[in-house]
Design a protein around this motif. Sequence first.
Motif, PDB file in Angstrom:
ATOM      1  N   ASP A 387     -18.411  19.409 -34.202  1.00 14.25           N
ATOM      2  CA  ASP A 387     -17.893  18.066 -33.973  1.00 14.25           C
ATOM      3  C   ASP A 387     -18.224  17.166 -35.158  1.00 14.25           C
ATOM      4  OD1 ASP A 387     -16.740  18.353 -31.420  1.00 14.25           O
ATOM      5  OD2 ASP A 387     -18.694  18.240 -30.474  1.00 14.25           O
ATOM      6  N   ILE A 388     -17.333  16.239 -35.442  1.00  9.06           N
ATOM      7  CA  ILE A 388     -17.494  15.300 -36.544  1.00  9.06           C
ATOM      8  C   ILE A 388     -17.772  13.910 -35.979  1.00  9.06           C
ATOM      9  CG2 ILE A 388     -16.419  14.261 -38.576  1.00  9.06           C
ATOM     10  CD1 ILE A 388     -16.937  17.210 -38.882  1.00  9.06           C
ATOM     11  N   ALA A 389     -18.763  13.230 -36.557  1.00  9.18           N
ATOM     12  CA  ALA A 389     -19.105  11.881 -36.113  1.00  9.18           C
ATOM     13  C   ALA A 389     -19.620  11.080 -37.301  1.00  9.18           C
ATOM     14  CB  ALA A 389     -20.170  11.935 -35.012  1.00  9.18           C
ATOM     15  N   TYR A 390     -19.744   9.789 -37.086  1.00  9.88           N
ATOM     16  CA  TYR A 390     -20.436   8.936 -38.058  1.00  9.88           C
ATOM     17  C   TYR A 390     -21.347   7.995 -37.294  1.00  9.88           C
ATOM     18  CZ  TYR A 390     -17.241   5.051 -36.905  1.00  9.88           C
ATOM     19  OH  TYR A 390     -16.544   4.074 -36.251  1.00  9.88           O
ATOM     20  N   ALA A 391     -22.334   7.437 -37.992  1.00  7.70           N
ATOM     21  CA  ALA A 391     -23.232   6.455 -37.393  1.00  7.70           C
ATOM     22  C   ALA A 391     -22.775   5.070 -37.810  1.00  7.70           C
ATOM     23  CB  ALA A 391     -24.668   6.702 -37.840  1.00  7.70           C
ATOM     24  N   ASP A 392     -22.605   4.174 -36.836  1.00  9.66           N
ATOM     25  CA  ASP A 392     -22.156   2.820 -37.167  1.00  9.66           C
ATOM     26  C   ASP A 392     -23.325   1.983 -37.664  1.00  9.66           C
ATOM     27  OD1 ASP A 392     -23.587   1.928 -34.924  1.00  9.66           O
ATOM     28  OD2 ASP A 392     -21.800   1.744 -33.661  1.00  9.66           O
ATOM     29  N   GLY A 393     -23.069   0.706 -37.914  1.00 11.47           N
ATOM     30  CA  GLY A 393     -24.097  -0.159 -38.478  1.00 11.47           C
ATOM     31  C   GLY A 393     -25.306  -0.347 -37.593  1.00 11.47           C
ATOM     32  N   ASP A 394     -25.171  -0.078 -36.275  1.00 11.59           N
ATOM     33  CA  ASP A 394     -26.303  -0.189 -35.353  1.00 11.59           C
ATOM     34  C   ASP A 394     -27.089   1.118 -35.250  1.00 11.59           C
ATOM     35  OD1 ASP A 394     -25.588  -2.832 -34.657  1.00 11.59           O
ATOM     36  OD2 ASP A 394     -24.155  -2.076 -33.167  1.00 11.59           O
ATOM     37  N   GLY A 395     -26.593   2.160 -35.913  1.00 14.04           N
ATOM     38  CA  GLY A 395     -27.238   3.461 -35.795  1.00 14.04           C
ATOM     39  C   GLY A 395     -26.769   4.246 -34.595  1.00 14.04           C
ATOM     40  N   ASP A 396     -25.652   3.805 -33.984  1.00 17.49           N
ATOM     41  CA  ASP A 396     -25.079   4.531 -32.850  1.00 17.49           C
ATOM     42  C   ASP A 396     -23.990   5.471 -33.356  1.00 17.49           C
ATOM     43  OD1 ASP A 396     -26.681   3.127 -31.064  1.00 17.49           O
ATOM     44  OD2 ASP A 396     -25.212   1.508 -30.875  1.00 17.49           O
ATOM     45  N   LEU A 397     -23.898   6.627 -32.725  1.00 15.66           N
ATOM     46  CA  LEU A 397     -22.943   7.639 -33.161  1.00 15.66           C
ATOM     47  C   LEU A 397     -21.568   7.404 -32.552  1.00 15.66           C
ATOM     48  CD1 LEU A 397     -25.325  10.688 -32.777  1.00 15.66           C
ATOM     49  CD2 LEU A 397     -24.361   9.887 -34.937  1.00 15.66           C
ATOM     50  N   ARG A 398     -20.553   7.725 -33.348  1.00 16.38           N
ATOM     51  CA  ARG A 398     -19.174   7.624 -32.888  1.00 16.38           C
ATOM     52  C   ARG A 398     -18.445   8.910 -33.262  1.00 16.38           C
ATOM     53  NH1 ARG A 398     -17.265   2.362 -31.547  1.00 16.38           N
ATOM     54  NH2 ARG A 398     -18.916   0.807 -31.743  1.00 16.38           N
ATOM     55  N   LEU A 399     -17.858   9.573 -32.258  1.00 15.97           N
ATOM     56  CA  LEU A 399     -17.130  10.812 -32.504  1.00 15.97           C
ATOM     57  C   LEU A 399     -15.827  10.532 -33.245  1.00 15.97           C
ATOM     58  CD1 LEU A 399     -17.421  12.912 -29.221  1.00 15.97           C
ATOM     59  CD2 LEU A 399     -18.385  13.470 -31.449  1.00 15.97           C
ATOM     60  N   VAL A 400     -15.498  11.452 -34.149  1.00 12.71           N
ATOM     61  CA  VAL A 400     -14.271  11.328 -34.921  1.00 12.71           C
ATOM     62  C   VAL A 400     -13.287  12.438 -34.574  1.00 12.71           C
ATOM     63  CG1 VAL A 400     -13.281  11.303 -37.240  1.00 12.71           C
ATOM     64  CG2 VAL A 400     -15.487  10.210 -36.818  1.00 12.71           C
ATOM     65  N   ASP A 401     -13.716  13.692 -34.647  1.00  9.62           N
ATOM     66  CA  ASP A 401     -12.793  14.811 -34.517  1.00  9.62           C
ATOM     67  C   ASP A 401     -13.596  16.080 -34.356  1.00  9.62           C
ATOM     68  OD1 ASP A 401     -10.452  16.246 -34.451  1.00  9.62           O
ATOM     69  OD2 ASP A 401      -9.667  15.452 -36.330  1.00  9.62           O
ATOM     70  N   ARG A 402     -12.878  17.199 -34.235  1.00 10.80           N
ATOM     71  CA  ARG A 402     -13.506  18.513 -34.253  1.00 10.80           C
ATOM     72  C   ARG A 402     -13.074  19.238 -35.514  1.00 10.80           C
ATOM     73  NH1 ARG A 402     -16.265  20.409 -30.132  1.00 10.80           N
ATOM     74  NH2 ARG A 402     -16.054  22.529 -30.891  1.00 10.80           N
ATOM     75  N   ILE A 403     -13.989  20.060 -36.024  1.00 10.93           N
ATOM     76  CA  ILE A 403     -13.652  20.854 -37.197  1.00 10.93           C
ATOM     77  C   ILE A 403     -12.567  21.861 -36.834  1.00 10.93           C
ATOM     78  CG2 ILE A 403     -14.525  22.628 -38.767  1.00 10.93           C
ATOM     79  CD1 ILE A 403     -17.137  21.124 -38.865  1.00 10.93           C
ATOM     80  N   GLY A 404     -12.681  22.478 -35.690  1.00 13.40           N
ATOM     81  CA  GLY A 404     -11.703  23.463 -35.261  1.00 13.40           C
ATOM     82  C   GLY A 404     -10.557  22.824 -34.506  1.00 13.40           C
ATOM     83  N   GLU A 405      -9.850  23.599 -33.771  1.00 15.88           N
ATOM     84  CA  GLU A 405      -8.662  23.146 -33.069  1.00 15.88           C
ATOM     85  C   GLU A 405      -8.864  23.064 -31.562  1.00 15.88           C
ATOM     86  OE1 GLU A 405      -5.618  25.267 -36.260  1.00 15.88           O
ATOM     87  OE2 GLU A 405      -5.758  25.993 -34.200  1.00 15.88           O
ATOM     88  N   LEU A 406     -10.088  23.139 -31.129  1.00 13.42           N
ATOM     89  CA  LEU A 406     -10.373  23.125 -29.699  1.00 13.42           C
ATOM     90  C   LEU A 406      -9.827  21.866 -29.037  1.00 13.42           C
ATOM     91  CD1 LEU A 406     -12.012  25.090 -27.881  1.00 13.42           C
ATOM     92  CD2 LEU A 406     -13.909  23.503 -28.101  1.00 13.42           C
ATOM     93  N   ILE A 407      -9.215  22.036 -27.885  1.00 11.42           N
ATOM     94  CA  ILE A 407      -8.673  20.919 -27.113  1.00 11.42           C
ATOM     95  C   ILE A 407      -9.587  20.686 -25.916  1.00 11.42           C
ATOM     96  CG2 ILE A 407      -6.667  20.057 -25.829  1.00 11.42           C
ATOM     97  CD1 ILE A 407      -4.964  22.064 -27.449  1.00 11.42           C
ATOM     98  N   LEU A 408      -9.977  19.429 -25.684  1.00  7.77           N
ATOM     99  CA  LEU A 408     -10.864  19.095 -24.566  1.00  7.77           C
ATOM    100  C   LEU A 408     -10.057  18.406 -23.473  1.00  7.77           C
ATOM    101  CD1 LEU A 408     -14.036  17.790 -26.430  1.00  7.77           C
ATOM    102  CD2 LEU A 408     -13.699  19.995 -25.326  1.00  7.77           C
ATOM    103  N   VAL A 409      -9.864  19.100 -22.365  1.00  5.97           N
ATOM    104  CA  VAL A 409      -9.137  18.567 -21.211  1.00  5.97           C
ATOM    105  C   VAL A 409     -10.168  18.247 -20.130  1.00  5.97           C
ATOM    106  CG1 VAL A 409      -7.363  19.004 -19.483  1.00  5.97           C
ATOM    107  CG2 VAL A 409      -7.114  19.955 -21.790  1.00  5.97           C
ATOM    108  N   ASN A 410     -10.493  16.956 -19.993  1.00  3.88           N
ATOM    109  CA  ASN A 410     -11.555  16.546 -19.063  1.00  3.88           C
ATOM    110  C   ASN A 410     -12.847  17.301 -19.331  1.00  3.88           C
ATOM    111  OD1 ASN A 410     -10.708  14.388 -17.513  1.00  3.88           O
ATOM    112  ND2 ASN A 410      -9.726  15.670 -15.966  1.00  3.88           N
ATOM    113  N   GLY A 411     -13.093  17.585 -20.619  1.00  3.10           N
ATOM    114  CA  GLY A 411     -14.317  18.277 -20.986  1.00  3.10           C
ATOM    115  C   GLY A 411     -14.229  19.779 -20.958  1.00  3.10           C
ATOM    116  N   PHE A 412     -13.142  20.343 -20.423  1.00  8.33           N
ATOM    117  CA  PHE A 412     -12.973  21.791 -20.392  1.00  8.33           C
ATOM    118  C   PHE A 412     -12.348  22.250 -21.710  1.00  8.33           C
ATOM    119  CE2 PHE A 412     -14.277  22.473 -16.159  1.00  8.33           C
ATOM    120  CZ  PHE A 412     -13.849  21.380 -15.426  1.00  8.33           C
ATOM    121  N   ASN A 413     -12.912  23.297 -22.271  1.00  4.60           N
ATOM    122  CA  ASN A 413     -12.431  23.806 -23.544  1.00  4.60           C
ATOM    123  C   ASN A 413     -11.125  24.574 -23.372  1.00  4.60           C
ATOM    124  OD1 ASN A 413     -14.705  22.773 -24.703  1.00  4.60           O
ATOM    125  ND2 ASN A 413     -15.788  24.708 -24.830  1.00  4.60           N
ATOM    126  N   VAL A 414     -10.138  24.199 -24.151  1.00  2.00           N
ATOM    127  CA  VAL A 414      -8.858  24.902 -24.174  1.00  2.00           C
ATOM    128  C   VAL A 414      -8.571  25.254 -25.623  1.00  2.00           C
ATOM    129  CG1 VAL A 414      -6.393  24.776 -23.679  1.00  2.00           C
ATOM    130  CG2 VAL A 414      -8.030  23.646 -22.151  1.00  2.00           C
TER     131      VAL A 414
END
Length: 500
Positions: A387-414
């Motif tokens: 998973d790809i993320a960055y830390a914002d100015g408060d030091g909190d993480l924010r998700l950006v994308d996945r390196i692979g092509e995995l699809i998350l449907v309600n958290g289930f891996n597809v």
Amino acid sequence: MEEPARDAVATAAARRPSHPALITATTTLTWAALDARVDAAARRLVMLARPGERVAIVLGNSIDFVVTYFGTLRAGRVAVPLNPGYTADELDHVVNDCRAAVVVAEEAARTKLRSSTPPCVPPELGTATGDLPDVAPGDLAVLLYTSGTSGRPKGAMLTHAALAANHEQLDAIEPPVVGPDDVVLLAMPLFHAYGLNTGLGTVAHHAATGVLVDRFDAAASLSVIAERAVTVTVGVPGMYAAWSRQPSASAAFSSLRTAVCGAAPLAPAEAARFTAATGKNILIGYGLTETAPVLTTTAVSDRAKTGSIGRPLPGVSLRLRSAGGDVLWEDGTASPDEDLAELDLSVADTAGTDPGEIVVRGANLFSGYWPDGVGGPDADGWWRTGDIAYADGDGDLRLVDRIGELILVNGFNVYPAEIERVLDAHPGVAESAVVAVADDETGQRPHAYVVAALDPAPTPAELQVYCAGHLARFKLPSVELVRELPHSAIGKVRKRELSS
């Protein structure tokens, strides 16, 4: 001598024997009563499987699931919870891959199994008096199947210690997310890491009370929440979105103390809608099956902040690494042999970091994939999440994308390759490509671009019916017929052009 693995149900029964453990529409079971049933199940299972052998559990959210699951752990066997909605193909693959010694399944699932090897039995197995073994923290407890690079699910190996570690990490948060006096809604599927350990496991860990809901319906579940005075909900974005649109939401959630959302990104607009409808904020968490599952949460940063996944749990070390391996940002406890002063972490003090891959270390990590541990943490205990993320100015993480092509449907891996393999086997399909598209209810859903091999071409509806015979419902794609797919010079489909 090594201390035995903690038996959460036995400990809860000793602490609070008469306290309600599980509530269903028709039954309330105390911790003492649940412990007795778990003990009976464990003694039956030792007669059906040898120590360390796998017990496949194909049951819905029910007391039978809970008894079978904890009975398997107490028996020193390995629980393999599986989706009852799997097709015969999917069940066959996992049961054979894990080399299950026995399958415990509801009637509908038993009809899908293609042979009597391994034996398939109902959850009520009769009586037995088998002797229970000693179970060590480092023993394998659970195999949880998650999609891999081949498109076929692979089993993440979690020990008793890893499951327990995630609860200890969450316990270190102040104020606590869940406590012994909470009534927790268990509507997330128990075959999923989130429902299994964050939901059911947390209830047992705290000797709290769990309210079992087998199939989610917004209106019906709100009635249950109100009737049982639920104080903690464990859900996914689609559940909170559906609840916030119900006219009875405000009254139903009057007893709510904590709302936890995970498994898929929650849009800030949906979080704001829920807060406006109920007056309650949602805690956002992030994790993976391989991490038992929680890694970060807004409970350790700003509990009212939307759009972020918070910060790592106490006891979890997390780094953001560039594609070249440089450490862009770090949070958590480093090992004594690492001098953080030597790392270039200056970007952590700026307005935000560059995006990087999330790499983690902690006692909650899995031991690699079944059966040989491949793909697990490296020699220093670090594991790449993809998973790809960055830390914002408060030091909190924010998700950006996945390196692979995995699809998350309600958290289930597809995994797209699995769907493409099914579509390409249809005689009317020349080629297919599956990508993720945004979905307000599930976060993401699979969308298939299909080039027909016949004239007239099969209709999208025909292809969806075909897929339904080979894939679980949450994997079913929407279908779009196209004349051709964009290809690279070496013939690879350019999926970015499809999803742009």
